[in-house]
Design an enzyme around this catalytic site. Sequence first.
Site, mmCIF file in Angstrom:
data_model
loop_
_atom_site.group_PDB
_atom_site.id
_atom_site.type_symbol
_atom_site.label_atom_id
_atom_site.label_comp_id
_atom_site.label_asym_id
_atom_site.label_seq_id
_atom_site.Cartn_x
_atom_site.Cartn_y
_atom_site.Cartn_z
ATOM 1 N N ARG A 46 -28.759 56.949 6.552
ATOM 2 C CA ARG A 46 -29.352 56.527 5.274
ATOM 3 C C ARG A 46 -30.097 55.195 5.437
ATOM 4 N NH1 ARG A 46 -26.218 54.183 1.846
ATOM 5 N NH2 ARG A 46 -24.481 55.642 1.916
ATOM 6 N N TYR A 98 -51.049 61.323 -11.440
ATOM 7 C CA TYR A 98 -50.287 62.541 -11.124
ATOM 8 C C TYR A 98 -49.212 62.753 -12.203
ATOM 9 C CZ TYR A 98 -47.283 65.606 -8.354
ATOM 10 O OH TYR A 98 -46.518 66.653 -7.914
ATOM 11 N N ASP A 170 -51.891 54.338 -5.267
ATOM 12 C CA ASP A 170 -51.480 55.662 -4.816
ATOM 13 C C ASP A 170 -52.713 56.282 -4.161
ATOM 14 O OD1 ASP A 170 -50.957 58.377 -4.525
ATOM 15 O OD2 ASP A 170 -49.854 58.558 -6.410
ATOM 16 N N LYS A 195 -48.700 65.903 1.062
ATOM 17 C CA LYS A 195 -50.060 66.404 0.940
ATOM 18 C C LYS A 195 -50.774 66.299 2.297
ATOM 19 C CE LYS A 195 -48.521 66.698 -3.206
ATOM 20 N NZ LYS A 195 -48.732 65.677 -4.241
HETATM 21 C C1 PLP Z 1 -47.934 64.937 -5.102
HETATM 22 C C2 PLP Z 1 -48.279 63.586 -5.558
HETATM 23 C C3 PLP Z 1 -47.275 62.669 -5.898
HETATM 24 C C4 PLP Z 1 -45.816 63.018 -5.840
HETATM 25 O O1 PLP Z 1 -45.425 63.323 -4.542
HETATM 26 P P1 PLP Z 1 -44.225 64.360 -4.182
HETATM 27 O O2 PLP Z 1 -44.229 64.304 -2.691
HETATM 28 O O3 PLP Z 1 -44.610 65.683 -4.750
HETATM 29 O O4 PLP Z 1 -42.986 63.816 -4.794
HETATM 30 C C5 PLP Z 1 -47.674 61.406 -6.321
HETATM 31 N N1 PLP Z 1 -48.970 61.076 -6.413
HETATM 32 C C6 PLP Z 1 -49.957 61.934 -6.104
HETATM 33 C C7 PLP Z 1 -51.376 61.508 -6.228
HETATM 34 C C8 PLP Z 1 -49.651 63.223 -5.663
HETATM 35 O O5 PLP Z 1 -50.627 64.081 -5.373
#
Ligand code: PLP
Length: 380
Positions: A46, A98, A170, A195
């Site tokens: 962890r 998101y 982000d 992604k």
């Molecule tokens: C998918 C996504 C998230 C969240 O990520 P997860 O891995 O699905 O928890 C946050 N911000 C953006 C822009 C995303 O495309």
Amino acid sequence: MKFDTRCVRVGSRPDPTTGAIVPPIYQTATYTLPEVGTSKGFDYTRSSNPTRAMLEENLAALDGGRHAVCFASGMSSVDAVLRKFDPGDHIVSSDDVYGGVSRLFNRILSRYGLEFTYVDSSKPENVREAVRPNTKMIWVETPTNPLLKVTDLAAVSAIAKEKGVLFGVDSTFATPALLRPFELGADIVMHSTTKYLSGHNQIIGGVVIVQSDELRDHLRFIQKSVGAVPSPFDCWLTMLGIKTLPIRMERHSENAMKVARFLEEHDKVAWVRYPGLKSHPQHEVAAKQMSGFSGMITFELKGGIPSGKTLLNSCRMISLAESLGAVETMITHPATMTHAEVPVAERHARGLTDGLVRLSVGIEDVSDILADLEQALDKA
Ligand SMILES: *Cc1c(COP(=O)(O)O)cnc(C)c1O
């Protein structure tokens, strides 16, 4: 080392015992200690794990950050950043973030006293006007999901510096292959590694990258205290994905440009939003700060909900799926899928119209993507 070389080389060292070029997966919960009071740098997974440490070293290098801290998802990464703040603190956020991020802000963190103001951050003056005396951070997504609004990071970072607040980005849709928020003044960079970074629809993961030791200490403390950590296997799979990130992003961008141009010419399409098109409202900002426009396209069908449903149900190769940023082309209809639970008036107010379709253009041969879209649009 140049960026493409960093993707392949940083963090990933051959196994010292066998020479295996791909490092092993340290699939372990704990570590035996040589003696009481000593360790080889690891005590419990962890808190730290060698496979995760390799991925963190790699991700920090890609964005040009000093420290990367990995989490079990993009969402737990955003959550870890926000735990830096106290009740009564205020955050200015992009409005088209998101869906999971606005849910976390509005339905969980606001219950613990954090305050949020949403603005269209593609107009930096909106951000400046929203800053209050208790504002602690500006949080921007660029390009946004699903409307692909682009924020001028240099302009917003100047506002953050002037106001003395943190600036977090982000950067999931752009990836470090196409955008380096630190070079434009960000303090915090976050990615959902689910992604493009991992890139093959194989894991859920996230990362936060920072320059300051203070923010690193905060993130490490949350990582070990909350325990939303990625498994060693997921870290290893993510590292394999990252090795091909630059060539994938090049192909995603190239294919998406061709698909966007095709859609722009199509009779059944009302409009197309893609940062690479001259018609995109922030095309110049995107061209200035990004070295490619990535694989996400949003477009509006003239025929509304029925047309959207028919289009999605008629795709043969393109996958009907909610995720994005993987090698496979995927299509989503927000009105009936990701945003089906949002009341219609609110959905429309956010610009999420009935005929809106989001396409994550993959790296297949573009002629196959175009042929599939063409036959499905004929029916829509
Ligand atoms: C998918 C996504 C998230 C969240 O990520 P997860 O891995 O699905 O928890 C946050 N911000 C953006 C822009 C995303 O495309």
